[in-house]
Motif scaffolding. Structure first.
Motif, short mmCIF file in Angstrom:
data_model
loop_
_atom_site.label_atom_id
_atom_site.label_comp_id
_atom_site.label_asym_id
_atom_site.label_seq_id
_atom_site.Cartn_x
_atom_site.Cartn_y
_atom_site.Cartn_z
N PHE A 1 0.80 -1.22 0.00
CA PHE A 1 0.00 0.00 0.00
C PHE A 1 0.84 1.28 0.00
CE2 PHE A 1 -4.19 -1.59 2.08
CZ PHE A 1 -4.57 -2.07 0.85
N ARG A 2 2.16 1.16 -0.11
CA ARG A 2 2.96 2.36 0.19
C ARG A 2 2.79 3.49 -0.82
NH1 ARG A 2 9.25 1.13 -1.43
NH2 ARG A 2 8.84 0.60 -3.59
N PHE A 3 2.16 3.21 -1.97
CA PHE A 3 1.98 4.26 -2.99
C PHE A 3 0.72 5.07 -2.73
CE2 PHE A 3 3.38 4.63 -7.72
CZ PHE A 3 3.34 6.00 -7.63
N ILE A 4 -0.21 4.55 -1.91
CA ILE A 4 -1.48 5.26 -1.81
C ILE A 4 -1.42 6.36 -0.75
CG2 ILE A 4 -2.76 3.23 -2.59
CD1 ILE A 4 -3.78 2.95 0.29
N GLN A 5 -2.36 7.28 -0.84
CA GLN A 5 -2.39 8.43 0.05
C GLN A 5 -2.38 7.99 1.51
OE1 GLN A 5 -5.79 10.95 -0.46
NE2 GLN A 5 -4.97 12.58 0.81
N GLY A 6 -1.63 8.69 2.33
CA GLY A 6 -1.53 8.33 3.73
C GLY A 6 -0.30 7.47 4.00
N HIS A 7 0.08 6.65 3.02
CA HIS A 7 1.29 5.84 3.15
C HIS A 7 2.43 6.48 2.39
CE1 HIS A 7 -0.80 2.29 4.91
NE2 HIS A 7 -1.82 2.87 4.31
N PHE A 8 2.11 7.03 1.23
CA PHE A 8 3.12 7.72 0.42
C PHE A 8 3.79 8.83 1.24
CE2 PHE A 8 4.56 10.89 -2.63
CZ PHE A 8 5.17 10.12 -3.61
N GLU A 9 2.97 9.55 2.02
CA GLU A 9 3.46 10.71 2.77
C GLU A 9 4.29 10.36 3.99
OE1 GLU A 9 0.41 10.26 1.68
OE2 GLU A 9 -0.48 12.10 0.89
N THR A 10 4.19 9.11 4.43
CA THR A 10 4.83 8.77 5.70
C THR A 10 6.03 7.83 5.52
OG1 THR A 10 3.13 7.07 5.94
CG2 THR A 10 2.78 9.12 7.12
N GLN A 11 6.54 7.75 4.30
CA GLN A 11 7.72 6.92 4.06
C GLN A 11 8.63 7.58 3.04
OE1 GLN A 11 7.09 2.73 3.17
NE2 GLN A 11 5.05 2.82 4.07
N GLY A 12 9.82 7.05 2.96
CA GLY A 12 10.75 7.47 1.91
C GLY A 12 11.23 8.89 2.10
N LEU A 13 11.21 9.67 1.01
CA LEU A 13 11.75 11.03 1.05
C LEU A 13 10.77 12.03 1.65
CD1 LEU A 13 13.23 11.17 -2.57
CD2 LEU A 13 14.44 10.64 -0.45
N MET A 14 9.47 11.66 1.66
CA MET A 14 8.49 12.69 1.99
C MET A 14 8.63 13.28 3.40
SD MET A 14 7.51 13.03 -0.88
CE MET A 14 6.67 14.52 -0.40
N PRO A 15 8.81 12.48 4.46
CA PRO A 15 8.95 13.12 5.78
C PRO A 15 10.12 14.10 5.84
CG PRO A 15 8.50 10.79 6.06
CD PRO A 15 8.76 11.00 4.59
N VAL A 16 11.20 13.82 5.11
CA VAL A 16 12.34 14.74 5.09
C VAL A 16 11.93 16.04 4.38
CG1 VAL A 16 14.74 15.03 4.42
CG2 VAL A 16 13.88 12.75 4.93
N ALA A 17 11.27 15.87 3.23
CA ALA A 17 10.85 17.05 2.47
C ALA A 17 9.90 17.90 3.30
CB ALA A 17 10.18 16.62 1.17
#
Lengths: 345, 291
Positions: A152-168
């Motif tokens: 599910f990591r691509f969908i809204q709510g998951h996309f924002e909480t993993q990878g580069l997004m929290p840093v950005a």
């Protein structure tokens, strides 16, 4: 100057350090536990695939009340810590100097305003960067079990909480915090604006901006009784899914008025409906033999039309969106320089 | 006369459509202690901020220590400034302010500041926000002086202090000035205080400079003339009325006389003090404003 900035803001830095430690204290043990549980379940299912829960692990693992609470807490932490840094490191950074009148003290020492500002912003943005990296490292590592399970990591709510997004987010909202605080010379106004922009960004990016980074893949397939029987590859971010007729007209559901004549006979015995973009169903058909409502509709030329972003684009999307936030951060930093250097004290 | 520390030409500052300061022409000699006086809203703070480079002029220009005020190390290290509200970092203690001074200034005399604070018995380990108003003002002054500036600009530094703290502050200032090499411009509406320490006066009223001279010169040039009212127009060559008060029969005029001018013999000549002179200028500006 570095000592001075540290001395001014050390209390905030330390409080955020404590928050991060608390977050890690939740993440690390539960993350280890989740991964172990998942690996055990996989091992068990490999040995005896007949166990009913093995066919559908994601619906059977981590579904207790406590698991729900843990998920929500991790979610809130990953979403919340970046915006908190923006609110409480960013907003007061310059605004408090104006409020206390200490801008006039600081700017009449022998350090030029430009240098003073550069050191302050470097500390704030550097702290935000490191903090974002720490948060996302914990959250992304924690999520790898659920990602493997649900994709599910691509969908809204998951996309924002993993990878580069929290840093950005951490860097961007810190920049918005000090820009708004500087502009209005008020910490509280800075806080309010930063929070407002946070809400707007979270609401608008996933809905209106993110879907357009790359043109989506379109797939047309016959209608099936179960929405999950689909050709959409796993892990994709489904943007839309509709029933379309031969002319391309979309239906969200069928009523006696819109049901084609030859399929009218099914209207009594079945429900034809679509719920949400992720699932689509025209059944369940109550008949066990002969033609079903799906067959009838398929023959009449109706199709299941889906638009999605495939899973392999995940990191491209992360990079694009992080790049957008980085660009906006640069604009905000530029505005802050302008406010501080060009405006009167 | 020595060199000038400050020279302004038609200096003005506008906020929106309101001119906080207009056509300000002052000249402050090096080594002087200037009293910048004027009523509230005359533009004293505005002028001082322009001279420190904290704000930029809307018109005219100024030279401070031979340079246009700007946000640059070279300029800033020569100018000390104490803002009206005496801003300090409330949560930092006195010792940390000393440390701040050292970190933010190239030429900072830490020993000097410590000695000063020690002499005033100001606790080093207490948050500045918990010090008395007088102590805070002393910390701020010590900080500004330890920077070893050539010019010190003080914006109503004693306005918020009680008489004792005011006395101590001005003594500290006088002592620093006595050590030499320092030009001071200090604004206030408390004329009596400034008279004690200053040797030069700048009167700002309604945003314009009225008077800008050594106190000695000012005292010599101004006379108080008392005489019958009917001679009101017969003053003599080179005599300008700054301010006049009249009773039914008698007029009291504060006049400025050019060198060598002699008032008509109808008038009785008195020596006004600096406060009377300054009040006369401020009164003139007020009347000008009412017209």
């Amino acid at each position: 100057m570095n000592w001075f900035v540290w001395r001014q803001h050390r209390k905030q830095f330390l409080i955020f350090g404590v928050l991060l430690a608390a977050f890690a204290a939740l993440i690390i043990p539960t993350g280890v536990h989740y991964w172990d549980t998942y690996q055990q379940a996989l091992a068990t299912c490999a040995q005896s695939p007949a166990i009913p829960s093995c066919s559908n692990l994601q619906d059977n693992l981590f579904t207790s009340h406590t698991d729900g609470l843990i998920r929500i807490t991790v979610f809130l932490g990953t979403f919340g810590l970046p915006i908190l840094v923006g609110l409480f490191i960013g907003s007061p950074l310059i605004a408090r100097e104006y409020e206390e009148g200490t801008d006039k003290l600081a700017w009449t020492q022998s350090v030029s305003r430009r240098k003073w500002l550069t050191v302050k912003l470097t500390w704030a943005l550097g702290f935000a960067l490191l903090y974002g990296i720490a948060v996302t490292s914990l959250a992304t590592w924690w999520s790898h079990t659920l990602d493997a399970l649900t994709q599910f990591r691509f969908i809204q709510g998951h996309f924002e909480t993993q990878g580069l997004m929290p840093v950005a987010y951490t860097v961007f909202f810190t920049a918005i915090g000090f820009t708004a605080g500087t502009w209005f010379r008020k910490t509280l106004v800075g806080l309010a604006i930063t929070f407002g922009i946070f809400v707007v960004c979270m609401a608008s990016f996933a809905q209106w901006i993110r879907p357009h980074y790359m043109s989506p893949v379109t797939i047309t397939s016959p209608l099936t009784p179960k929405a999950s029987d689909t050709k959409i590859p796993e892990g994709a971010w489904i943007l839309s899914r509709n029933i379309v007729d031969k002319e391309g007209k979309t239906f969200s559901s069928f009523s006696p008025g819109t049901m084609p004549a030859q399929c009218q006979k099914f209207i009594q015995e079945t429900q034809v409906m679509r719920s949400g973009p992720d699932s689509i169903s025209v059944g369940p058909s109550t008949k066990t033999t002969g033609d079903s409502v799906e067959d009838c509709l398929n023959q009449a030329g109706y199709r299941d039309l889906a638009k999605y972003q495939p899973a392999y684009r995940y990191w491209d999307f992360q990079r694009i969106e992080a790049g957008i936030y980085l660009g906006l951060t640069a604009l905000a930093v530029g505005a802050t320089y302008w406010f501080v250097l060009k405006r009167d004290a | 006369m020595g060199k000038t520390a400050i020279q302004t030409k038609d200096l003005g500052k506008r906020y929106g459509s309101f001119w906080a300061l207009q056509n300000c022409n002052i000249s402050v000699p090096e080594g002087s202690v200037s009293a910048l006086v004027g009523p509230n809203g005359a533009g004293k703070s505005t002028l001082l901020k322009l001279l420190t480079g904290l704000s930029t002029p809307s018109s005219g220009e100024s030279l401070v220590l031979g340079k246009a005020p700007r946000q640059h190390e070279d300029f800033l290290s020569d100018v000390g400034y104490l803002a009206q509200e005496i801003p300090l970092y409330k949560n930092l203690d006195t010792a940390e302010h000393v440390k701040m001074g050292r970190h933010l200034n190239k030429r900072f005399d830490e020993a000097f500041m410590r000695k000063r604070l020690d002499g005033l018995a100001i606790p080093l380990d207490r948050a500045v926000g918990k010090l008395s108003g007088g102590q805070r003002a002393q910390v701020a002054l010590a900080l500004a002086l330890a920077k070893k500036p050539k010019l010190l600009l003080l914006d109503e530094p004693v306005a918020a202090l009680d008489p004792l703290a005011r006395h101590d502050f001005l003594s500290s200032l006088a002592q620093a000035v006595a050590e030499g090499g320092l030009t001071v411009v200090m604004s206030s509406h408390l004329l009596a205080d400034l008279e004690r320490v200053s040797d030069h006066a700048i009167v700002l009223a309604a945003g314009q400079t009225q008077l800008c001279d050594d106190i000695e010169v000012v005292l010599n040039e101004h006379k108080l003339l008392v005489g019958p009212r009917e001679h009101g127009n017969d003053l003599g060559e080179g005599v300008t009325v700054i301010h006049a008060t009249h009773t039914v029969k008698q007029s009291t005029l504060l006049v400025r006389m050019n060198k060598g001018a002699k008032p008509s013999p109808h008038w009785q000549k008195h020596e006004p003090n600096i406060e009377e002179i300054i009040l006369a200028y401020m009164g003139q500006a007020n009347e000008g404003g009412k017209k």
